[in-house]
Write a protein that holds these residues in place. Structure first.
Motif, PDB file in Angstrom:
ATOM      1  N   ALA A  97      35.222  38.436  36.125  1.00 45.20           N
ATOM      2  CA  ALA A  97      36.487  37.884  36.898  1.00 45.20           C
ATOM      3  C   ALA A  97      37.156  37.007  36.257  1.00 45.20           C
ATOM      4  O   ALA A  97      36.397  36.524  36.170  1.00 45.20           O
ATOM      5  CB  ALA A  97      35.540  37.897  38.432  1.00 45.20           C
ATOM      6  N   PRO A  98      38.078  36.566  36.718  1.00 43.76           N
ATOM      7  CA  PRO A  98      39.359  35.558  36.073  1.00 43.76           C
ATOM      8  C   PRO A  98      38.731  34.511  37.478  1.00 43.76           C
ATOM      9  O   PRO A  98      39.070  34.762  38.567  1.00 43.76           O
ATOM     10  CB  PRO A  98      40.473  35.475  36.139  1.00 43.76           C
ATOM     11  N   LEU A  99      39.167  32.851  36.969  1.00 43.01           N
ATOM     12  CA  LEU A  99      38.600  32.252  38.049  1.00 43.01           C
ATOM     13  C   LEU A  99      39.034  31.827  39.597  1.00 43.01           C
ATOM     14  O   LEU A  99      39.928  32.535  39.725  1.00 43.01           O
ATOM     15  CB  LEU A  99      38.384  30.589  38.241  1.00 43.01           C
ATOM     16  N   GLY A 100      38.403  31.820  40.708  1.00 40.92           N
ATOM     17  CA  GLY A 100      38.738  32.026  42.370  1.00 40.92           C
ATOM     18  C   GLY A 100      38.099  31.093  42.697  1.00 40.92           C
ATOM     19  O   GLY A 100      38.048  29.789  42.374  1.00 40.92           O
ATOM     20  N   LEU A 101      39.954  30.364  43.671  1.00 42.36           N
ATOM     21  CA  LEU A 101      39.635  28.485  44.547  1.00 42.36           C
ATOM     22  C   LEU A 101      39.842  29.598  45.522  1.00 42.36           C
ATOM     23  O   LEU A 101      40.716  30.273  46.285  1.00 42.36           O
ATOM     24  CB  LEU A 101      41.344  28.020  43.839  1.00 42.36           C
ATOM     25  N   VAL A 102      38.703  28.723  46.612  1.00 39.09           N
ATOM     26  CA  VAL A 102      38.604  28.371  47.768  1.00 39.09           C
ATOM     27  C   VAL A 102      38.443  27.385  48.519  1.00 39.09           C
ATOM     28  O   VAL A 102      38.299  26.348  48.171  1.00 39.09           O
ATOM     29  CB  VAL A 102      36.876  29.487  48.349  1.00 39.09           C
ATOM     30  N   ILE A 103      39.709  27.226  49.175  1.00 38.27           N
ATOM     31  CA  ILE A 103      40.176  25.835  49.329  1.00 38.27           C
ATOM     32  C   ILE A 103      39.945  25.798  50.826  1.00 38.27           C
ATOM     33  O   ILE A 103      40.660  26.480  52.223  1.00 38.27           O
ATOM     34  CB  ILE A 103      41.502  25.537  49.137  1.00 38.27           C
ATOM     35  N   ARG A 110      29.926  27.974  45.194  1.00 35.46           N
ATOM     36  CA  ARG A 110      29.537  25.986  44.647  1.00 35.46           C
ATOM     37  C   ARG A 110      28.946  27.197  43.560  1.00 35.46           C
ATOM     38  O   ARG A 110      29.304  26.866  42.663  1.00 35.46           O
ATOM     39  CB  ARG A 110      29.142  25.080  45.165  1.00 35.46           C
ATOM     40  N   ALA A 111      27.660  28.160  43.766  1.00 36.95           N
ATOM     41  CA  ALA A 111      27.312  28.389  42.789  1.00 36.95           C
ATOM     42  C   ALA A 111      26.824  30.051  42.041  1.00 36.95           C
ATOM     43  O   ALA A 111      26.570  29.438  41.410  1.00 36.95           O
ATOM     44  CB  ALA A 111      25.066  28.960  43.787  1.00 36.95           C
ATOM     45  N   ARG A 112      28.433  30.135  42.613  1.00 36.18           N
ATOM     46  CA  ARG A 112      28.781  31.404  41.656  1.00 36.18           C
ATOM     47  C   ARG A 112      29.484  30.531  40.224  1.00 36.18           C
ATOM     48  O   ARG A 112      30.249  30.058  40.402  1.00 36.18           O
ATOM     49  CB  ARG A 112      29.786  32.374  42.869  1.00 36.18           C
ATOM     50  N   MET A 149      30.487  18.981  45.355  1.00 35.99           N
ATOM     51  CA  MET A 149      31.308  19.868  45.991  1.00 35.99           C
ATOM     52  C   MET A 149      32.285  20.419  45.260  1.00 35.99           C
ATOM     53  O   MET A 149      33.106  21.883  45.229  1.00 35.99           O
ATOM     54  CB  MET A 149      30.869  20.392  47.305  1.00 35.99           C
ATOM     55  N   PHE A 150      33.267  19.460  45.595  1.00 33.47           N
ATOM     56  CA  PHE A 150      34.628  20.208  45.471  1.00 33.47           C
ATOM     57  C   PHE A 150      35.532  20.128  43.809  1.00 33.47           C
ATOM     58  O   PHE A 150      34.933  18.341  43.799  1.00 33.47           O
ATOM     59  CB  PHE A 150      35.497  19.625  46.753  1.00 33.47           C
ATOM     60  N   GLN A 151      36.066  20.670  43.432  1.00 30.94           N
ATOM     61  CA  GLN A 151      36.543  20.051  42.573  1.00 30.94           C
ATOM     62  C   GLN A 151      38.233  19.830  42.728  1.00 30.94           C
ATOM     63  O   GLN A 151      38.821  19.333  41.206  1.00 30.94           O
ATOM     64  CB  GLN A 151      37.057  21.315  41.371  1.00 30.94           C
TER      65      GLN A 151
END
Length: 228
Positions: free
Chosen positions: A4-10, A107-109, A137-139
């Motif tokens: 899967a392509p990267l997902g972003l959870v904000i 974060r571990a994914r 923790m956050f990018q």
């Protein structure tokens, strides 16, 4: 196996990751005291959480001028910092149940990046990250100092640009209508939370509403699809 392509959870902060309502209400009372005006009700104060302070003051005290609003912002920040210093971040803004475990699991994914979009100042956000031991923790960290107030999509568009994630692989997790409206304006999915400061009835713009952090991974899989 498809990767899967990267997902972003904000994530929003106040009312979503942490419960800071006591200090918010107390600091707002100090802000109104600074201009000798009776403070609004707790419900009214919590109703504007998520807005940048200048917009919040103008919303809560529309009959006052810009000078009074500026004094209120200064008084609010001073009172909030004093309250946080007295109690410590962990007590004044405790994480909601399940928040840390959810962040650590995501974060571990390998296929997920995490971000923040908050009406807090950079100083306030930095203190919160430090106080809860969330360094790394956050990018992407977006705050009120560098963007128009929610629901303007600037925070989310910047988060997408910084991470290189496409809008259809990003979600905004928040407790207010401002968060959901911001997500819609940025073209990303909004996930409302039922434990925050806005009633569920105000989260009509959300793709999903969850009542516990443990439900978040399944909702993400539903939005993004589970790779075969």
């Amino acid at each position: 196996m498809t990767v899967a392509p990267l997902g972003l959870v904000i994530f929003d902060v106040d009312g979503t990751l942490v419960d800071s309502q006591h200090d918010i209400v107390a600091a707002m009372a100090a802000a109104f005291d600074a201009v000798q005006v009776p403070p609004p009700s707790r419900a009214e104060v919590l109703g504007i959480v998520g807005l940048s302070l200048d917009v919040a003051m103008a919303t809560l005290a529309p009959t006052l001028g810009a000078g009074d609003h500026a004094r209120m912002v200064v008084a609010y920040k001073s009172a909030y910092m004093d309250l946080r210093a007295q109690a410590g971040v962990a007590e004044s803004s405790p994480l909601y149940p399940g928040a840390r475990a959810a962040l650590e699991a995501l974060r571990a994914r390998d296929d997920v990046l995490l971000g923040v979009a908050t009406g807090k100042s950079k100083r306030g956000l930095d203190k919160l990250v430090e106080g809860h031991g969330l360094h790394g923790m956050f990018q992407t960290l977006q705050c009120a100092d560098f963007h128009p107030s929610k629901p303007h999509p600037s925070m989310l568009l910047t988060a997408l640009a910084e991470t290189g994630v496409d809008a259809d692989r990003a979600v905004m997790v928040g407790d207010t209508s401002f968060d959901m409206d911001m997500a819609q304006a940025a073209g990303i999915a909004g996930i409302g939370v039922g434990w925050g400061y806005h009633d569920r009835s105000r989260l009509s713009g959300a793709r999903h509403v969850i009542d516990r952090f443990e439900a978040l991974p399944d909702v993400l899989d539903e939005i993004w699809g589970v790779p075969a």
